[in-house]
Design a protein around this motif. Structure first.
Motif, PDB file in Angstrom:
ATOM      1  N   GLU A  49      48.341  44.603  28.448  1.00 43.22           N
ATOM      2  CA  GLU A  49      48.962  45.867  28.041  1.00 43.22           C
ATOM      3  C   GLU A  49      49.218  46.772  29.244  1.00 43.22           C
ATOM      4  O   GLU A  49      50.280  47.351  29.374  1.00 43.22           O
ATOM      5  CB  GLU A  49      48.089  46.564  27.010  1.00 43.22           C
ATOM      6  CG  GLU A  49      48.018  45.791  25.701  1.00 43.22           C
ATOM      7  CD  GLU A  49      47.032  46.370  24.718  1.00 43.22           C
ATOM      8  OE1 GLU A  49      46.626  47.540  24.869  1.00 43.22           O
ATOM      9  OE2 GLU A  49      46.670  45.648  23.783  1.00 43.22           O
ATOM     10  N   THR A  50      48.233  46.886  30.130  1.00 42.49           N
ATOM     11  CA  THR A  50      48.363  47.797  31.279  1.00 42.49           C
ATOM     12  C   THR A  50      48.808  47.073  32.545  1.00 42.49           C
ATOM     13  O   THR A  50      49.146  47.710  33.525  1.00 42.49           O
ATOM     14  CB  THR A  50      47.025  48.496  31.572  1.00 42.49           C
ATOM     15  OG1 THR A  50      46.073  47.498  31.983  1.00 42.49           O
ATOM     16  CG2 THR A  50      46.520  49.257  30.357  1.00 42.49           C
ATOM     17  N   TYR A  77      43.985  40.054  26.833  1.00 40.63           N
ATOM     18  CA  TYR A  77      43.747  39.582  28.192  1.00 40.63           C
ATOM     19  C   TYR A  77      44.201  38.136  28.377  1.00 40.63           C
ATOM     20  O   TYR A  77      44.402  37.390  27.411  1.00 40.63           O
ATOM     21  CB  TYR A  77      42.251  39.660  28.521  1.00 40.63           C
ATOM     22  CG  TYR A  77      41.692  41.047  28.440  1.00 40.63           C
ATOM     23  CD1 TYR A  77      41.838  41.937  29.500  1.00 40.63           C
ATOM     24  CD2 TYR A  77      41.006  41.484  27.311  1.00 40.63           C
ATOM     25  CE1 TYR A  77      41.319  43.218  29.445  1.00 40.63           C
ATOM     26  CE2 TYR A  77      40.486  42.765  27.245  1.00 40.63           C
ATOM     27  CZ  TYR A  77      40.643  43.627  28.303  1.00 40.63           C
ATOM     28  OH  TYR A  77      40.129  44.896  28.247  1.00 40.63           O
ATOM     29  N   ARG A  78      44.282  37.746  29.652  1.00 36.22           N
ATOM     30  CA  ARG A  78      44.532  36.369  30.052  1.00 36.22           C
ATOM     31  C   ARG A  78      43.781  36.147  31.355  1.00 36.22           C
ATOM     32  O   ARG A  78      43.682  37.057  32.180  1.00 36.22           O
ATOM     33  CB  ARG A  78      46.039  36.154  30.277  1.00 36.22           C
ATOM     34  CG  ARG A  78      46.386  34.720  30.685  1.00 36.22           C
ATOM     35  CD  ARG A  78      47.844  34.579  31.102  1.00 36.22           C
ATOM     36  NE  ARG A  78      48.006  35.151  32.431  1.00 36.22           N
ATOM     37  CZ  ARG A  78      48.954  36.021  32.767  1.00 36.22           C
ATOM     38  NH1 ARG A  78      49.818  36.450  31.885  1.00 36.22           N
ATOM     39  NH2 ARG A  78      49.024  36.475  34.000  1.00 36.22           N
ATOM     40  N   ILE A  79      43.254  34.939  31.566  1.00 40.41           N
ATOM     41  CA  ILE A  79      42.569  34.598  32.814  1.00 40.41           C
ATOM     42  C   ILE A  79      43.370  33.522  33.527  1.00 40.41           C
ATOM     43  O   ILE A  79      43.770  32.532  32.911  1.00 40.41           O
ATOM     44  CB  ILE A  79      41.133  34.102  32.552  1.00 40.41           C
ATOM     45  CG1 ILE A  79      40.305  35.201  31.888  1.00 40.41           C
ATOM     46  CG2 ILE A  79      40.476  33.652  33.857  1.00 40.41           C
ATOM     47  CD1 ILE A  79      38.936  34.759  31.446  1.00 40.41           C
ATOM     48  N   ASP A  80      43.597  33.729  34.824  1.00 41.55           N
ATOM     49  CA  ASP A  80      44.312  32.766  35.660  1.00 41.55           C
ATOM     50  C   ASP A  80      43.362  32.206  36.710  1.00 41.55           C
ATOM     51  O   ASP A  80      42.546  32.938  37.268  1.00 41.55           O
ATOM     52  CB  ASP A  80      45.475  33.438  36.406  1.00 41.55           C
ATOM     53  CG  ASP A  80      46.480  34.090  35.479  1.00 41.55           C
ATOM     54  OD1 ASP A  80      46.730  33.538  34.395  1.00 41.55           O
ATOM     55  OD2 ASP A  80      47.020  35.146  35.857  1.00 41.55           O
ATOM     56  N   VAL A  81      43.475  30.903  36.989  1.00 40.47           N
ATOM     57  CA  VAL A  81      42.799  30.288  38.131  1.00 40.47           C
ATOM     58  C   VAL A  81      43.795  30.333  39.278  1.00 40.47           C
ATOM     59  O   VAL A  81      44.937  29.881  39.135  1.00 40.47           O
ATOM     60  CB  VAL A  81      42.413  28.817  37.857  1.00 40.47           C
ATOM     61  CG1 VAL A  81      41.713  28.215  39.064  1.00 40.47           C
ATOM     62  CG2 VAL A  81      41.558  28.689  36.624  1.00 40.47           C
ATOM     63  N   LEU A  82      43.381  30.888  40.415  1.00 39.82           N
ATOM     64  CA  LEU A  82      44.288  31.056  41.551  1.00 39.82           C
ATOM     65  C   LEU A  82      43.991  30.046  42.650  1.00 39.82           C
ATOM     66  O   LEU A  82      42.839  29.674  42.880  1.00 39.82           O
ATOM     67  CB  LEU A  82      44.161  32.472  42.108  1.00 39.82           C
ATOM     68  CG  LEU A  82      44.439  33.590  41.102  1.00 39.82           C
ATOM     69  CD1 LEU A  82      44.214  34.944  41.756  1.00 39.82           C
ATOM     70  CD2 LEU A  82      45.841  33.486  40.540  1.00 39.82           C
ATOM     71  N   SER A  83      45.046  29.644  43.351  1.00 34.25           N
ATOM     72  CA  SER A  83      44.900  28.724  44.478  1.00 34.25           C
ATOM     73  C   SER A  83      44.321  29.457  45.683  1.00 34.25           C
ATOM     74  O   SER A  83      44.261  30.687  45.701  1.00 34.25           O
ATOM     75  CB  SER A  83      46.268  28.138  44.854  1.00 34.25           C
ATOM     76  OG  SER A  83      47.087  29.161  45.401  1.00 34.25           O
ATOM     77  N   VAL A  84      43.949  28.691  46.686  1.00 26.67           N
ATOM     78  CA  VAL A  84      43.532  29.306  47.946  1.00 26.67           C
ATOM     79  C   VAL A  84      44.767  29.968  48.564  1.00 26.67           C
ATOM     80  O   VAL A  84      45.888  29.532  48.315  1.00 26.67           O
ATOM     81  CB  VAL A  84      42.916  28.265  48.914  1.00 26.67           C
ATOM     82  CG1 VAL A  84      41.660  27.680  48.327  1.00 26.67           C
ATOM     83  CG2 VAL A  84      43.910  27.173  49.245  1.00 26.67           C
ATOM     84  N   PRO A  85      44.587  31.010  49.366  1.00 25.78           N
ATOM     85  CA  PRO A  85      45.748  31.679  49.957  1.00 25.78           C
ATOM     86  C   PRO A  85      46.514  30.763  50.910  1.00 25.78           C
ATOM     87  O   PRO A  85      45.914  30.027  51.685  1.00 25.78           O
ATOM     88  CB  PRO A  85      45.150  32.852  50.721  1.00 25.78           C
ATOM     89  CG  PRO A  85      43.739  32.958  50.308  1.00 25.78           C
ATOM     90  CD  PRO A  85      43.333  31.657  49.723  1.00 25.78           C
ATOM     91  N   THR A  86      47.824  30.794  50.817  1.00 25.30           N
ATOM     92  CA  THR A  86      48.684  30.073  51.753  1.00 25.30           C
ATOM     93  C   THR A  86      49.718  31.058  52.291  1.00 25.30           C
ATOM     94  O   THR A  86      50.038  32.046  51.636  1.00 25.30           O
ATOM     95  CB  THR A  86      49.409  28.892  51.078  1.00 25.30           C
ATOM     96  OG1 THR A  86      50.177  29.395  49.976  1.00 25.30           O
ATOM     97  CG2 THR A  86      48.428  27.851  50.583  1.00 25.30           C
TER      98      THR A  86
END
Length: 122
Positions: A49-50, A77-86
């Motif tokens: 929402e925000t 809500y939603r949860i995301d798994v993020l990759s390592v920074p590239t």
């Protein structure tokens, strides 16, 4: 006058702790594409929402939590798994990709939501 100020000062942490306890708490475990626990993953919780986001890291058991989210009637809500920074070629800005995501879920004041997330393979 000093007594009133002292009472207010001493009561403030207790009041803020109560407000935090009324917030939503989200816990879960993150898994790789094969269903094995994924340790050291970075997770992002998005308030749909925000559009505000909070971040957490999986522990040695691949568990994570988002504590004391802002109290609301019901948040989506939603949860995301993020990759390592590239770093993209020609840029110095590190970026992350979304490797997996949960379905949208609701969590309201004083509730505990359990949401496991798995890396998805395309």
């Amino acid at each position: 006058m000093n007594r009133i100020a002292l009472v207010v000062l001493l009561a403030a942490p207790a009041l803020s702790g109560t407000a935090l306890a009324d917030g939503c708490r989200v816990t879960g475990t993150v898994y790789d594409a094969d269903g094995r626990p994924l340790r050291s993953a970075v997770l992002r919780l998005v308030d749909l929402e925000t559009r505000q986001a909070a971040f957490s890291a999986a522990d040695a058991k691949a568990d994570f939590s988002f504590d004391a989210l802002a109290p609301a009637d019901i948040g989506r809500y939603r949860i995301d798994v993020l990759s390592v920074p590239t770093t993209v070629t020609g840029s110095r800005i590190p970026t992350r990709s979304i490797l997996g995501t949960t379905p949208t879920f609701a969590c309201g004041s004083g509730q505990l939501a359990r949401q496991d997330v798995r890396v998805q393979v395309d």
